[in-house]
Design an enzyme around this catalytic site. Sequence first.
Site, PDB file in Angstrom:
ATOM      1  CB  CYS A 120     111.393  65.316 -19.161  1.00 21.62           C
ATOM      2  SG  CYS A 120     111.455  66.544 -17.832  1.00 21.62           S
ATOM      3  CG  HIS A 156     109.628  63.978 -14.732  1.00 20.25           C
ATOM      4  ND1 HIS A 156     110.638  64.090 -15.661  1.00 20.25           N
ATOM      5  CD2 HIS A 156     108.841  62.959 -15.166  1.00 20.25           C
ATOM      6  CE1 HIS A 156     110.482  63.174 -16.600  1.00 20.25           C
ATOM      7  NE2 HIS A 156     109.388  62.480 -16.324  1.00 20.25           N
ATOM      8  CD1 TRP A 204     112.215  60.504 -18.397  1.00 18.41           C
ATOM      9  CD2 TRP A 204     112.420  59.744 -16.300  1.00 18.41           C
ATOM     10  NE1 TRP A 204     113.090  61.324 -17.746  1.00 18.41           N
ATOM     11  CE2 TRP A 204     113.241  60.883 -16.463  1.00 18.41           C
ATOM     12  CE3 TRP A 204     112.379  59.117 -15.078  1.00 18.41           C
ATOM     13  CZ2 TRP A 204     114.020  61.381 -15.432  1.00 18.41           C
ATOM     14  CZ3 TRP A 204     113.154  59.603 -14.045  1.00 18.41           C
ATOM     15  CH2 TRP A 204     113.971  60.730 -14.218  1.00 18.41           C
ATOM     16  CD  GLN A 246     114.383  62.877 -20.947  1.00 18.37           C
ATOM     17  OE1 GLN A 246     113.349  62.519 -20.397  1.00 18.37           O
ATOM     18  NE2 GLN A 246     115.172  63.811 -20.444  1.00 18.37           N
ATOM     19  CG  ASN A 252     107.376  59.458 -16.464  1.00 16.86           C
ATOM     20  OD1 ASN A 252     108.048  60.266 -17.101  1.00 16.86           O
ATOM     21  ND2 ASN A 252     107.859  58.811 -15.412  1.00 16.86           N
TER      22      ASN A 252
END
Length: 526
Positions: free
Chosen positions: A107, A263, A289, A101, A287
Amino acid sequence: MPPPGVCLNIMKTRHKKDGYGSLASPEKFLNQDFNQLKQYCLVQGVRYIDEFFPPDRNSIGQGVVNPSDLSRIEWLRPRVSKIVPNPAFIVDGVSRFDFGQGIVGNCWFLASIGALTFQNHILVQVVPLEQSFDEDYCGLFHFRFWRFGRWVDVVIDDKLPTIDGRLIFVHSTTPNEFWPALLEKAYAKVCGSYSDMSAGTPSEALVDFTGGVHICFQLADASPNLWQLMFRAAQSKSLMGCGTPQGETSANTVAPNGLVEGHAYTVTGVKQVMSRGEAVNLVRLWNPWGQGEWIGDWSDKASMASDFMEKNKNKNKKTVICVLSKLICDFQRMAMGDFCRFFSDLDICSLCPDFLDGNSSCHWKSSFHDGRWVAGTTAGGCTNYHSFWTNPQYRVKIQGLLDECAQKQGEKNMLVSLMQKPDKRNRRLVKNLHIGFMIYEAISIGKFPASFFNTHLPVAQTKTYMNAREVMEFFTLKPGEYLIVPSTFKPNETASFILSILSKAETHIQYAVSPPPACLNVVMSA
Protein backbone atom coordinates in the site's frame (compact mmCIF):
# COMPACT_ATOMS: atom_id res chain seq x y z
CA MET A 1 48.70 5.23 4.38
CA PRO A 2 46.44 8.19 5.23
CA PRO A 3 45.26 8.55 8.83
CA PRO A 4 41.94 7.02 9.91
CA GLY A 5 38.93 8.99 8.80
CA VAL A 6 40.49 10.41 5.65
CA CYS A 7 37.81 10.63 2.97
CA LEU A 8 39.34 8.88 0.00
CA ASN A 9 36.11 8.16 -1.82
CA ILE A 10 33.95 11.25 -1.56
CA MET A 11 32.41 12.68 -4.68
CA LYS A 12 29.65 15.11 -5.40
CA THR A 13 26.73 13.19 -6.90
CA ARG A 14 24.69 16.00 -8.39
CA HIS A 15 24.98 15.35 -12.12
CA LYS A 16 25.15 17.75 -14.98
CA LYS A 17 21.82 18.26 -16.64
CA ASP A 18 22.58 15.82 -19.44
CA GLY A 19 25.22 13.71 -17.68
CA TYR A 20 25.04 9.93 -17.41
CA GLY A 21 22.83 8.95 -14.51
CA SER A 22 20.74 12.11 -14.86
CA LEU A 23 17.08 12.13 -15.76
CA ALA A 24 17.98 13.19 -19.30
CA SER A 25 20.48 10.34 -19.59
CA PRO A 26 19.57 7.61 -17.07
CA GLU A 27 21.77 4.61 -16.41
CA LYS A 28 20.69 1.33 -17.96
CA PHE A 29 19.54 -0.85 -15.09
CA LEU A 30 21.44 -4.17 -15.18
CA ASN A 31 23.03 -2.81 -18.38
CA GLN A 32 19.85 -3.42 -20.41
CA ASP A 33 19.39 -0.94 -23.25
CA PHE A 34 15.71 -0.42 -24.08
CA ASN A 35 16.26 0.90 -27.62
CA GLN A 36 18.73 -1.83 -28.57
CA LEU A 37 16.50 -4.58 -27.18
CA LYS A 38 13.46 -3.21 -28.96
CA GLN A 39 15.28 -2.93 -32.27
CA TYR A 40 16.54 -6.50 -31.94
CA CYS A 41 13.06 -7.87 -31.18
CA LEU A 42 11.48 -6.00 -34.10
CA VAL A 43 14.15 -7.13 -36.55
CA GLN A 44 13.99 -10.74 -35.36
CA GLY A 45 10.20 -10.73 -35.12
CA VAL A 46 10.18 -12.00 -31.53
CA ARG A 47 8.56 -10.86 -28.29
CA TYR A 48 10.88 -9.91 -25.49
CA ILE A 49 11.41 -12.10 -22.42
CA ASP A 50 13.45 -10.53 -19.61
CA GLU A 51 16.28 -12.80 -18.51
CA PHE A 52 16.96 -10.68 -15.42
CA PHE A 53 13.36 -10.77 -14.18
CA PRO A 54 11.98 -13.94 -15.78
CA PRO A 55 8.34 -15.08 -15.55
CA ASP A 56 8.94 -17.64 -12.79
CA ARG A 57 8.72 -18.20 -9.04
CA ASN A 58 11.92 -16.31 -8.30
CA SER A 59 10.35 -13.10 -9.57
CA ILE A 60 7.28 -13.72 -7.38
CA GLY A 61 9.46 -14.25 -4.32
CA GLN A 62 8.70 -16.00 -1.06
CA GLY A 63 5.71 -15.67 1.23
CA VAL A 64 3.44 -13.56 -0.94
CA VAL A 65 1.53 -16.38 -2.67
CA ASN A 66 0.19 -19.49 -0.96
CA PRO A 67 2.33 -22.52 -1.89
CA SER A 68 -0.77 -24.28 -3.23
CA ASP A 69 -1.37 -21.38 -5.63
CA LEU A 70 2.17 -21.09 -7.00
CA SER A 71 1.58 -23.89 -9.49
CA ARG A 72 -1.58 -22.12 -10.70
CA ILE A 73 0.22 -18.93 -11.67
CA GLU A 74 0.35 -18.30 -15.40
CA TRP A 75 2.37 -15.43 -16.84
CA LEU A 76 0.33 -13.82 -19.62
CA ARG A 77 0.91 -11.00 -22.06
CA PRO A 78 -2.08 -8.62 -22.27
CA ARG A 79 -1.99 -8.49 -26.06
CA VAL A 80 -1.72 -12.19 -26.86
CA SER A 81 -3.72 -13.71 -23.97
CA LYS A 82 -7.30 -13.96 -22.83
CA ILE A 83 -6.95 -11.30 -20.09
CA VAL A 84 -8.77 -8.69 -22.22
CA PRO A 85 -9.55 -8.37 -25.93
CA ASN A 86 -8.13 -4.86 -26.51
CA PRO A 87 -5.30 -4.03 -24.10
CA ALA A 88 -4.04 -0.46 -23.79
CA PHE A 89 -1.17 1.09 -21.90
CA ILE A 90 -3.27 4.11 -20.84
CA VAL A 91 -7.01 4.67 -21.22
CA ASP A 92 -8.39 8.22 -20.96
CA GLY A 93 -5.39 9.58 -19.08
CA VAL A 94 -3.75 8.55 -15.84
CA SER A 95 -5.54 8.92 -12.50
CA ARG A 96 -5.86 7.45 -9.01
CA PHE A 97 -9.01 5.65 -10.18
CA ASP A 98 -6.92 3.45 -12.45
CA PHE A 99 -5.76 0.74 -10.06
CA GLY A 100 -6.45 -1.45 -7.05
CA GLN A 101 -4.10 -3.32 -4.72
CA GLY A 102 -3.30 -6.97 -5.27
CA ILE A 103 -2.21 -9.64 -2.80
CA VAL A 104 1.20 -8.13 -1.98
CA GLY A 105 1.27 -5.69 0.95
CA ASN A 106 2.55 -2.66 -0.92
CA CYS A 107 0.00 0.00 0.00
CA TRP A 108 2.98 2.31 0.59
CA PHE A 109 3.89 1.98 -3.09
CA LEU A 110 0.32 2.45 -4.29
CA ALA A 111 -0.14 5.51 -2.07
CA SER A 112 2.94 6.94 -3.78
CA ILE A 113 1.51 6.17 -7.22
CA GLY A 114 -1.67 7.92 -6.12
CA ALA A 115 0.36 11.04 -5.32
CA LEU A 116 2.18 10.68 -8.64
CA THR A 117 -1.05 10.79 -10.64
CA PHE A 118 -1.73 14.31 -9.35
CA GLN A 119 1.53 15.70 -10.73
CA ASN A 120 1.78 15.01 -14.44
CA HIS A 121 5.14 16.79 -14.78
CA ILE A 122 6.62 14.22 -12.38
CA LEU A 123 4.61 11.30 -13.73
CA VAL A 124 6.14 11.64 -17.20
CA GLN A 125 9.59 11.34 -15.65
CA VAL A 126 8.74 7.88 -14.33
CA VAL A 127 6.27 6.60 -16.92
CA PRO A 128 7.20 7.20 -20.58
CA LEU A 129 3.74 7.82 -22.01
CA GLU A 130 4.49 7.05 -25.64
CA GLN A 131 4.44 3.28 -24.99
CA SER A 132 1.61 1.14 -26.33
CA PHE A 133 0.44 -2.32 -27.31
CA ASP A 134 -0.04 -1.22 -30.91
CA GLU A 135 2.73 0.36 -32.96
CA ASP A 136 6.07 -1.49 -32.89
CA TYR A 137 4.82 -3.82 -30.16
CA CYS A 138 7.28 -6.51 -29.10
CA GLY A 139 6.32 -7.15 -25.46
CA LEU A 140 8.89 -4.64 -24.14
CA PHE A 141 8.30 -1.68 -21.80
CA HIS A 142 10.45 0.57 -19.63
CA PHE A 143 10.20 2.95 -16.64
CA ARG A 144 12.54 5.33 -14.84
CA PHE A 145 13.37 5.55 -11.12
CA TRP A 146 15.85 7.51 -9.01
CA ARG A 147 17.96 5.05 -7.07
CA PHE A 148 20.47 6.33 -4.52
CA GLY A 149 21.90 9.21 -6.51
CA ARG A 150 21.29 7.92 -10.04
CA TRP A 151 18.33 7.82 -12.41
CA VAL A 152 17.98 4.35 -13.92
CA ASP A 153 15.97 3.12 -16.89
CA VAL A 154 14.34 -0.23 -16.05
CA VAL A 155 13.36 -2.63 -18.83
CA ILE A 156 10.69 -5.32 -18.40
CA ASP A 157 8.69 -7.71 -20.54
CA ASP A 158 4.90 -7.56 -20.33
CA LYS A 159 4.31 -11.07 -19.01
CA LEU A 160 2.14 -10.56 -15.91
CA PRO A 161 1.35 -13.16 -13.20
CA THR A 162 -2.27 -14.34 -13.24
CA ILE A 163 -4.46 -17.02 -11.69
CA ASP A 164 -7.47 -18.09 -13.71
CA GLY A 165 -6.80 -15.23 -16.12
CA ARG A 166 -6.91 -12.54 -13.39
CA LEU A 167 -3.96 -10.40 -12.33
CA ILE A 168 -2.84 -11.28 -8.80
CA PHE A 169 -1.00 -8.06 -8.08
CA VAL A 170 -1.94 -4.47 -8.98
CA HIS A 171 -4.88 -4.47 -11.35
CA SER A 172 -6.60 -1.69 -13.19
CA THR A 173 -10.19 -0.70 -12.51
CA THR A 174 -10.42 -0.31 -16.28
CA PRO A 175 -9.84 -3.95 -17.31
CA ASN A 176 -7.93 -3.19 -20.51
CA GLU A 177 -5.52 -0.62 -18.96
CA PHE A 178 -2.09 -1.91 -17.94
CA TRP A 179 0.24 0.94 -16.99
CA PRO A 180 -0.25 0.30 -13.21
CA ALA A 181 0.59 -3.42 -13.45
CA LEU A 182 3.62 -2.77 -15.65
CA LEU A 183 4.89 0.04 -13.40
CA GLU A 184 4.57 -2.24 -10.37
CA LYS A 185 6.47 -4.99 -12.21
CA ALA A 186 9.32 -2.60 -13.04
CA TYR A 187 9.60 -1.53 -9.40
CA ALA A 188 9.40 -5.16 -8.27
CA LYS A 189 12.36 -5.85 -10.55
CA VAL A 190 14.34 -3.05 -8.90
CA CYS A 191 13.41 -4.40 -5.45
CA GLY A 192 14.32 -7.98 -6.43
CA SER A 193 10.87 -9.58 -6.55
CA TYR A 194 7.20 -8.88 -5.90
CA SER A 195 7.50 -10.15 -2.34
CA ASP A 196 10.35 -7.70 -1.74
CA MET A 197 7.76 -4.91 -2.03
CA SER A 198 5.92 -6.02 1.11
CA ALA A 199 5.90 -3.42 3.89
CA GLY A 200 7.37 0.04 3.58
CA THR A 201 6.68 3.75 3.85
CA PRO A 202 5.54 6.13 1.09
CA SER A 203 8.76 8.15 1.42
CA GLU A 204 10.79 5.40 -0.24
CA ALA A 205 8.81 5.41 -3.48
CA LEU A 206 8.22 9.19 -3.40
CA VAL A 207 11.97 9.74 -3.42
CA ASP A 208 12.44 7.12 -6.13
CA PHE A 209 9.80 8.87 -8.27
CA THR A 210 11.36 12.32 -7.98
CA GLY A 211 15.01 12.15 -6.96
CA GLY A 212 14.04 15.24 -5.00
CA VAL A 213 14.12 16.64 -1.52
CA HIS A 214 12.44 14.48 1.11
CA ILE A 215 11.30 15.75 4.48
CA CYS A 216 9.60 13.68 7.16
CA PHE A 217 7.52 15.15 9.97
CA GLN A 218 6.49 13.29 13.10
CA LEU A 219 2.95 14.48 13.68
CA ALA A 220 2.93 13.87 17.43
CA ASP A 221 5.15 16.94 17.85
CA ALA A 222 4.16 18.84 14.72
CA SER A 223 5.00 22.55 14.65
CA PRO A 224 2.11 25.07 14.61
CA ASN A 225 2.99 26.15 11.06
CA LEU A 226 2.93 22.64 9.56
CA TRP A 227 -0.35 23.25 7.71
CA GLN A 228 1.09 26.39 6.10
CA LEU A 229 4.09 24.38 4.97
CA MET A 230 1.78 21.68 3.56
CA PHE A 231 -0.17 24.37 1.74
CA ARG A 232 3.02 25.73 0.16
CA ALA A 233 4.09 22.18 -0.71
CA ALA A 234 0.77 21.58 -2.47
CA GLN A 235 1.13 24.87 -4.34
CA SER A 236 4.61 23.83 -5.49
CA LYS A 237 3.25 20.50 -6.79
CA SER A 238 5.04 18.31 -4.29
CA LEU A 239 4.17 14.68 -3.55
CA MET A 240 2.85 13.93 -0.06
CA GLY A 241 2.14 10.71 1.76
CA CYS A 242 1.34 9.79 5.34
CA GLY A 243 0.78 6.78 7.56
CA THR A 244 -1.30 5.68 10.52
CA PRO A 245 0.32 4.08 13.58
CA GLN A 246 0.33 0.32 13.99
CA GLY A 247 -2.59 -1.17 15.87
CA GLU A 248 -2.29 -3.22 19.04
CA THR A 249 -3.06 -6.48 17.27
CA SER A 250 -2.08 -6.39 13.59
CA ALA A 251 -1.70 -3.98 10.73
CA ASN A 252 -4.49 -3.15 8.29
CA THR A 253 -7.23 -3.37 10.92
CA VAL A 254 -9.96 -0.78 10.49
CA ALA A 255 -10.18 1.31 13.66
CA PRO A 256 -13.51 2.59 15.06
CA ASN A 257 -12.78 5.99 13.49
CA GLY A 258 -12.75 4.39 10.04
CA LEU A 259 -9.00 4.71 9.43
CA VAL A 260 -6.89 1.65 8.61
CA GLU A 261 -4.17 1.01 11.20
CA GLY A 262 -0.58 0.63 10.01
CA HIS A 263 -1.60 1.86 6.59
CA ALA A 264 -0.27 4.33 4.00
CA TYR A 265 -2.39 7.14 2.60
CA THR A 266 -1.88 9.82 -0.04
CA VAL A 267 -2.21 13.49 0.88
CA THR A 268 -3.94 14.93 -2.17
CA GLY A 269 -4.46 18.51 -1.07
CA VAL A 270 -5.11 21.05 1.67
CA LYS A 271 -7.83 23.67 1.85
CA GLN A 272 -8.96 26.38 4.26
CA VAL A 273 -12.70 27.08 4.61
CA MET A 274 -14.82 29.26 6.87
CA SER A 275 -17.19 27.24 9.05
CA ARG A 276 -19.33 28.67 11.83
CA GLY A 277 -17.35 31.89 11.74
CA GLU A 278 -13.95 30.24 12.06
CA ALA A 279 -11.23 29.33 9.57
CA VAL A 280 -10.77 25.56 9.38
CA ASN A 281 -7.64 24.00 7.90
CA LEU A 282 -8.52 20.76 6.12
CA VAL A 283 -6.35 17.93 4.81
CA ARG A 284 -7.62 15.78 1.93
CA LEU A 285 -6.60 12.10 1.91
CA TRP A 286 -6.90 9.13 -0.38
CA ASN A 287 -6.84 5.47 0.69
CA PRO A 288 -5.26 3.24 -1.98
CA TRP A 289 -7.61 0.45 -0.91
CA GLY A 290 -10.59 2.50 -2.09
CA GLN A 291 -12.46 1.52 1.08
CA GLY A 292 -12.29 2.26 4.79
CA GLU A 293 -13.14 5.90 5.39
CA TRP A 294 -12.68 8.42 8.21
CA ILE A 295 -15.99 8.95 9.98
CA GLY A 296 -15.11 11.90 12.23
CA ASP A 297 -15.49 15.64 11.71
CA TRP A 298 -15.67 16.74 8.07
CA SER A 299 -16.29 13.20 6.86
CA ASP A 300 -19.21 12.39 4.58
CA LYS A 301 -21.18 11.34 7.66
CA ALA A 302 -20.53 14.59 9.53
CA SER A 303 -22.60 17.74 9.28
CA MET A 304 -19.77 20.15 8.44
CA ALA A 305 -19.93 19.81 4.65
CA SER A 306 -23.73 20.12 4.68
CA ASP A 307 -23.53 23.20 6.88
CA PHE A 308 -20.92 24.68 4.59
CA MET A 309 -23.14 24.21 1.53
CA GLU A 310 -26.22 25.54 3.33
CA LYS A 311 -24.55 28.69 4.62
CA ASN A 312 -22.98 29.44 1.25
CA LYS A 313 -25.99 28.65 -0.91
CA ASN A 314 -26.56 32.32 -1.69
CA LYS A 315 -22.99 32.82 -2.86
CA ASN A 316 -21.68 32.09 -6.30
CA LYS A 317 -22.88 28.52 -6.85
CA LYS A 318 -20.00 27.56 -9.11
CA THR A 319 -17.47 28.68 -6.50
CA VAL A 320 -19.13 26.68 -3.72
CA ILE A 321 -19.40 23.55 -5.84
CA CYS A 322 -15.76 23.94 -6.87
CA VAL A 323 -14.60 24.17 -3.24
CA LEU A 324 -16.66 21.17 -2.17
CA SER A 325 -15.59 19.06 -5.12
CA LYS A 326 -11.98 19.67 -4.15
CA LEU A 327 -12.81 18.57 -0.62
CA ILE A 328 -15.11 15.62 -1.21
CA CYS A 329 -14.79 13.74 -4.51
CA ASP A 330 -13.60 10.20 -3.70
CA PHE A 331 -11.42 11.38 -0.82
CA GLN A 332 -11.46 11.58 2.92
CA ARG A 333 -11.06 15.00 4.50
CA MET A 334 -10.31 15.91 8.06
CA ALA A 335 -9.33 18.92 10.14
CA MET A 336 -5.62 19.47 10.66
CA GLY A 337 -5.90 18.73 14.39
CA ASP A 338 -7.44 15.33 13.74
CA PHE A 339 -4.86 14.64 11.04
CA CYS A 340 -2.00 15.18 13.51
CA ARG A 341 -3.85 13.18 16.16
CA PHE A 342 -4.66 10.06 14.17
CA PHE A 343 -1.74 9.90 11.73
CA SER A 344 1.84 9.27 12.83
CA ASP A 345 4.01 10.78 10.13
CA LEU A 346 3.95 12.93 7.02
CA ASP A 347 6.34 12.70 4.08
CA ILE A 348 6.78 15.53 1.59
CA CYS A 349 8.90 15.04 -1.51
CA SER A 350 9.55 17.82 -3.99
CA LEU A 351 11.71 18.47 -7.01
CA CYS A 352 12.61 21.83 -5.44
CA PRO A 353 12.70 22.68 -1.72
CA ASP A 354 11.58 26.29 -2.12
CA PHE A 355 8.24 25.50 -0.47
CA LEU A 356 10.13 25.29 2.84
CA ASP A 357 10.24 29.07 2.99
CA GLY A 358 7.35 31.42 2.34
CA ASN A 359 9.82 34.00 1.01
CA SER A 360 9.56 33.71 -2.78
CA SER A 361 12.66 35.85 -3.30
CA CYS A 362 14.90 33.31 -1.61
CA HIS A 363 15.58 29.86 -3.05
CA TRP A 364 16.88 26.80 -1.23
CA LYS A 365 19.86 25.03 -2.78
CA SER A 366 20.78 21.40 -2.34
CA SER A 367 23.93 19.33 -2.74
CA PHE A 368 24.44 15.58 -2.52
CA HIS A 369 27.65 13.76 -1.64
CA ASP A 370 28.68 10.10 -1.73
CA GLY A 371 30.53 8.68 1.24
CA ARG A 372 31.40 5.37 2.81
CA TRP A 373 32.09 3.83 6.19
CA VAL A 374 34.79 1.15 6.01
CA ALA A 375 35.31 -1.24 8.91
CA GLY A 376 38.69 -0.69 10.54
CA THR A 377 39.34 2.71 8.95
CA THR A 378 36.40 5.12 8.52
CA ALA A 379 33.71 3.40 10.60
CA GLY A 380 34.19 4.74 14.10
CA GLY A 381 30.66 4.30 15.44
CA CYS A 382 28.81 6.88 17.54
CA THR A 383 30.20 9.08 20.31
CA ASN A 384 29.96 6.18 22.76
CA TYR A 385 33.19 4.92 21.20
CA HIS A 386 36.66 6.49 21.27
CA SER A 387 36.98 5.75 17.54
CA PHE A 388 34.17 8.22 16.66
CA TRP A 389 36.73 10.72 15.31
CA THR A 390 37.71 8.32 12.50
CA ASN A 391 34.34 8.72 10.76
CA PRO A 392 34.13 10.81 7.57
CA GLN A 393 34.08 14.53 8.35
CA TYR A 394 32.41 17.32 6.36
CA ARG A 395 33.17 21.01 6.89
CA VAL A 396 30.31 23.46 6.28
CA LYS A 397 30.61 27.24 6.23
CA ILE A 398 27.38 29.13 6.78
CA GLN A 399 27.47 32.75 5.70
CA GLY A 400 24.96 35.50 6.41
CA LEU A 401 21.87 35.76 4.23
CA LEU A 402 21.24 38.51 1.76
CA ASP A 403 18.67 41.08 2.85
CA GLU A 404 15.95 39.63 0.63
CA CYS A 405 16.49 36.21 2.26
CA ALA A 406 16.65 37.47 5.82
CA GLN A 407 15.13 34.92 8.14
CA LYS A 408 12.97 35.36 11.20
CA GLN A 409 14.30 34.65 14.65
CA GLY A 410 14.62 30.90 15.16
CA GLU A 411 13.65 30.05 11.58
CA LYS A 412 15.19 26.85 10.24
CA ASN A 413 17.94 27.51 7.73
CA MET A 414 19.44 24.08 7.04
CA LEU A 415 18.23 20.56 6.36
CA VAL A 416 20.69 17.67 6.60
CA SER A 417 19.77 14.20 5.36
CA LEU A 418 21.72 10.96 5.58
CA MET A 419 20.68 8.02 3.37
CA GLN A 420 22.39 4.65 3.42
CA LYS A 421 22.80 2.67 0.23
CA PRO A 422 21.83 -1.03 0.11
CA ASP A 423 24.47 -3.70 -0.32
CA LYS A 424 22.03 -6.23 -1.80
CA ARG A 425 19.59 -6.08 -4.69
CA ASN A 426 16.75 -7.84 -2.85
CA ARG A 427 15.04 -5.24 -0.71
CA ARG A 428 13.90 -7.70 2.00
CA LEU A 429 17.51 -8.86 2.52
CA VAL A 430 18.84 -5.36 3.11
CA LYS A 431 19.70 -4.85 6.77
CA ASN A 432 19.70 -1.14 7.46
CA LEU A 433 22.26 -0.05 10.00
CA HIS A 434 21.43 2.38 12.78
CA ILE A 435 22.67 5.70 11.41
CA GLY A 436 22.79 9.34 12.50
CA PHE A 437 25.02 12.40 12.49
CA MET A 438 26.48 15.06 14.77
CA ILE A 439 27.19 18.72 13.97
CA TYR A 440 29.94 20.63 15.79
CA GLU A 441 31.22 24.16 15.64
CA ALA A 442 34.52 24.01 13.76
CA ILE A 443 37.45 25.75 15.45
CA SER A 444 40.41 24.43 13.46
CA ILE A 445 41.50 23.51 9.97
CA GLY A 446 42.12 19.98 8.78
CA LYS A 447 41.29 16.69 10.43
CA PHE A 448 39.62 16.94 13.82
CA PRO A 449 41.43 14.58 16.24
CA ALA A 450 39.95 12.46 18.98
CA SER A 451 40.76 15.10 21.58
CA PHE A 452 38.38 17.57 19.89
CA PHE A 453 35.38 15.27 20.34
CA ASN A 454 36.39 14.55 23.95
CA THR A 455 36.17 18.24 24.83
CA HIS A 456 33.38 19.57 22.58
CA LEU A 457 29.67 18.82 22.49
CA PRO A 458 27.63 18.84 19.29
CA VAL A 459 25.51 21.93 18.63
CA ALA A 460 22.98 19.85 16.65
CA GLN A 461 22.34 16.19 15.94
CA THR A 462 19.79 13.60 14.90
CA LYS A 463 17.34 12.87 17.70
CA THR A 464 18.32 9.22 17.69
CA TYR A 465 20.16 6.63 15.62
CA MET A 466 17.63 4.82 13.46
CA ASN A 467 17.80 1.66 11.35
CA ALA A 468 16.09 3.46 8.48
CA ARG A 469 16.97 4.07 4.88
CA GLU A 470 17.17 7.80 5.60
CA VAL A 471 17.38 10.08 8.63
CA MET A 472 17.09 13.87 8.50
CA GLU A 473 16.85 16.93 10.70
CA PHE A 474 16.00 20.62 10.33
CA PHE A 475 18.35 23.03 12.08
CA THR A 476 18.75 26.69 12.93
CA LEU A 477 22.46 27.45 12.74
CA LYS A 478 24.02 30.88 13.10
CA PRO A 479 26.69 32.04 10.60
CA GLY A 480 29.99 30.25 11.12
CA GLU A 481 31.90 27.07 10.32
CA TYR A 482 30.62 23.64 11.27
CA LEU A 483 31.65 20.02 11.10
CA ILE A 484 29.16 17.29 10.12
CA VAL A 485 30.11 13.76 11.18
CA PRO A 486 27.83 10.98 9.84
CA SER A 487 28.22 7.62 11.53
CA THR A 488 26.71 4.25 12.26
CA PHE A 489 25.78 3.54 15.88
CA LYS A 490 28.28 0.69 16.22
CA PRO A 491 31.90 0.86 15.01
CA ASN A 492 33.41 -1.29 12.27
CA GLU A 493 30.26 -1.49 10.12
CA THR A 494 30.78 -1.05 6.39
CA ALA A 495 28.21 0.78 4.28
CA SER A 496 27.88 3.50 1.67
CA PHE A 497 25.79 6.61 2.14
CA ILE A 498 24.58 9.85 0.58
CA LEU A 499 24.82 13.03 2.62
CA SER A 500 22.43 15.79 1.47
CA ILE A 501 22.77 19.37 2.66
CA LEU A 502 20.14 22.01 1.93
CA SER A 503 20.46 25.71 2.55
CA LYS A 504 18.80 28.92 1.41
CA ALA A 505 21.62 30.07 -0.86
CA GLU A 506 24.29 28.94 -3.30
CA THR A 507 26.41 25.96 -2.30
CA HIS A 508 30.13 25.99 -3.06
CA ILE A 509 32.15 22.80 -2.90
CA GLN A 510 35.92 22.89 -2.37
CA TYR A 511 38.14 19.86 -2.62
CA ALA A 512 41.63 19.63 -1.22
CA VAL A 513 43.98 18.02 -3.73
CA SER A 514 47.19 17.24 -1.91
CA PRO A 515 47.63 15.75 0.61
CA PRO A 516 44.54 13.49 0.46
CA PRO A 517 41.59 15.41 1.92
CA ALA A 518 40.80 14.77 5.55
CA CYS A 519 37.28 16.00 4.92
CA LEU A 520 35.04 17.60 2.37
CA ASN A 521 34.79 21.40 2.64
CA VAL A 522 31.33 22.75 1.95
CA VAL A 523 30.79 26.51 1.80
CA MET A 524 27.18 27.56 2.05
CA SER A 525 25.01 30.55 2.73
CA ALA A 526 22.03 30.21 4.99
